[in-house]
Motif scaffolding. Structure first.
Motif, short mmCIF file in Angstrom:
data_model
loop_
_atom_site.label_atom_id
_atom_site.label_comp_id
_atom_site.label_asym_id
_atom_site.label_seq_id
_atom_site.Cartn_x
_atom_site.Cartn_y
_atom_site.Cartn_z
N LEU A 120 -15.77 -23.75 45.18
CA LEU A 120 -17.68 -24.01 45.41
C LEU A 120 -18.76 -23.30 44.00
CD1 LEU A 120 -18.55 -25.23 48.62
CD2 LEU A 120 -18.77 -26.65 46.66
N LEU A 121 -18.33 -22.06 44.86
CA LEU A 121 -19.20 -20.67 43.91
C LEU A 121 -18.42 -20.75 42.66
CD1 LEU A 121 -20.68 -18.12 44.33
CD2 LEU A 121 -18.57 -17.24 45.09
N THR A 122 -17.05 -20.46 42.49
CA THR A 122 -16.40 -21.45 41.06
C THR A 122 -17.48 -22.01 39.75
OG1 THR A 122 -14.30 -20.30 41.39
CG2 THR A 122 -14.50 -21.22 39.64
N PRO A 160 -3.91 -24.31 36.62
CA PRO A 160 -5.55 -24.53 36.92
C PRO A 160 -6.05 -23.11 37.54
CG PRO A 160 -4.10 -26.83 37.47
CD PRO A 160 -3.03 -25.42 37.46
N ALA A 161 -5.36 -23.14 38.92
CA ALA A 161 -6.25 -22.00 39.28
C ALA A 161 -6.47 -20.26 38.46
CB ALA A 161 -5.10 -21.64 40.02
N LEU A 162 -5.49 -20.50 37.46
CA LEU A 162 -5.11 -19.24 36.81
C LEU A 162 -6.08 -19.29 36.07
CD1 LEU A 162 -4.04 -16.58 35.32
CD2 LEU A 162 -2.60 -18.13 34.16
N LEU A 222 -9.99 -17.60 34.92
CA LEU A 222 -9.88 -16.91 33.63
C LEU A 222 -11.60 -17.42 33.07
CD1 LEU A 222 -6.72 -16.73 31.61
CD2 LEU A 222 -7.78 -14.68 32.90
N LEU A 223 -11.67 -18.46 33.21
CA LEU A 223 -12.80 -18.94 33.05
C LEU A 223 -14.58 -18.15 33.25
CD1 LEU A 223 -12.67 -22.53 32.52
CD2 LEU A 223 -13.07 -20.74 30.49
N LEU A 231 -14.95 -14.51 32.40
CA LEU A 231 -15.82 -14.71 31.43
C LEU A 231 -16.53 -15.17 31.23
CD1 LEU A 231 -12.61 -16.63 29.26
CD2 LEU A 231 -13.62 -14.11 28.23
N THR A 232 -17.29 -16.02 32.02
CA THR A 232 -18.45 -16.34 32.20
C THR A 232 -19.42 -15.29 32.96
OG1 THR A 232 -18.01 -18.63 32.69
CG2 THR A 232 -19.96 -17.98 33.27
N VAL A 233 -18.53 -14.82 33.46
CA VAL A 233 -20.03 -13.69 33.81
C VAL A 233 -20.07 -12.01 32.77
CG1 VAL A 233 -19.48 -11.64 35.77
CG2 VAL A 233 -18.69 -14.07 36.49
N VAL A 234 -18.91 -12.32 32.25
CA VAL A 234 -18.85 -11.22 31.30
C VAL A 234 -19.47 -11.84 30.27
CG1 VAL A 234 -17.55 -9.78 29.72
CG2 VAL A 234 -17.04 -10.40 32.69
#
Length: 336
Positions: free
Chosen positions: A259-261, A306-308, A312-313, A316-319
């Protein structure tokens, strides 16, 4: 005069929210009619998890309270619904609303404790609650049936529905059951974000001291936001369990992280972002499979890919783009 202006504003907010909700519902119905049975079931999961992601949007994105235990609140709603349906033979249309009340009470208890906590202490406390679900389920085996779980599902449509709208497939009925609840959640969340309550929560998120000086009782509002968030999470969990089973395996710790992701990928402060993020995390395994179907990958690699990729997404989104997909869209719109 002030009250008249306030009432006019509230009606305007409700009208905007209602229009958005009706457009959203119509689009989902149109898209669902184009899908096959498998994708209709996936779209139903999107709607269900969308409600859960909205709970994260309100709690973390709008009010700034970080929780890693939304999956636990979903489990409260799921177990409440399953017990009401199996033990008291209630229909889902009665059991689900009653389970929301149970979830709100759980949110109240959590909110009272959370009002004294912040940052990593709050996140750690909510994570412990999520980890406790299997222990509780196994400790009270006679009630919750442990790892075996409680079998429950959406069943089949009533006769009047089949007579009026035709006989839907089981997957279509899952979608039709999830849609009205998702629409109500969307309408309420949209109202909250545009209302005075939403502005108070944003003030607390940005600066508690300044909010307090402006007359906001931030301790009371923190508790209130946990109660509201818990009702959304409980509703999501109730519907999530109706896919066939309510048990510890249905509400793992990873569900809270999912949910947080989804909230972060889409844009944690946006309702539109919540939906986009949910679509991404639900359909991502199929997208990966479509891209890599020609490669000879072992089953172990395929299962964990899928989890990996989602991890990574997320990084990348946070950074690169902390505002998420919806945040980027809004920023460009404002820049123009």
């Amino acid at each position: 005069r002030m009250r008249a202006v306030s009432n006019l504003r509230e009606r305007s907010i409700a009208r905007k929210s209602l229009i958005r909700t009706l457009i959203f519902s119509a689009l989902i119905l149109l898209i669902g009619l184009q899908f096959d049975a498998y994708n209709q079931a996936q779209l139903a999961v999107v709607l269900i998890l969308f409600i859960g992601v909205l709970s994260v949007t309100l709690l973390t994105g709008i009010s700034g309270q970080l929780s890693l235990g939304q999956g636990a609140l979903m489990a409260v709603g799921g177990y409440s619904t399953a017990l009401l349906m199996t033990n008291y033979k209630l229909s889902l249309w009665v059991a689900v609303p009653l389970s929301i009340i149970t979830s709100a009470v759980a949110g109240l208890l959590l909110g009272v404790a959370a009002a004294r906590l912040r940052g990593p202490y709050l996140a750690g406390t909510t994570l412990v609650i999520a980890l406790a679900i299997p222990t509780i389920a196994n400790r009270f085996m006679s009630v919750f049936k442990g790892d075996e779980g409680l079998p429950v599902d959406v069943g089949y449509p009533p006769q009047w529905f089949s007579t009026v709208f035709g006989e839907p497939s089981y997957e279509q009925w899952q979608l039709y059951v999830a849609l009205p609840f998702a629409a109500v959640a969307l309408f309420l969340a949209s109202n909250i974000l545009l209302s005075r309550t939403g502005r108070m929560w944003r003030a607390i998120r940005d600066n508690e001291t300044a909010a307090a000086l402006s007359g906001v009782n931030f301790s009371r509002q923190k508790i209130f936001v946990f109660v509201v968030s818990a009702t959304f999470a409980g509703l999501s969990g109730a519907l999530y369990g109706l896919r066939g089973l309510v048990g510890p395996s249905v509400y793992p710790v990873s569900l809270s992280l999912l949910l947080l992701t989804a909230a972060v990928l889409g844009g944690i402060r946006s309702i539109f972002g919540a939906f986009i993020g949910t679509v991404i995390v639900v359909f991502l395994p199929d997208w990966i499979d479509a891209v890599l179907h020609s490669f000879e990958l072992s089953e172990q690699v395929s299962n964990f890919l899928p989890a990996l990729v989602s991890s990574l997404l997320l990084i990348l989104t946070v950074v690169i783009n902390p505002a998420g997909v919806a945040g980027t869209h809004l920023h460009k719109h404002k820049h123009k």
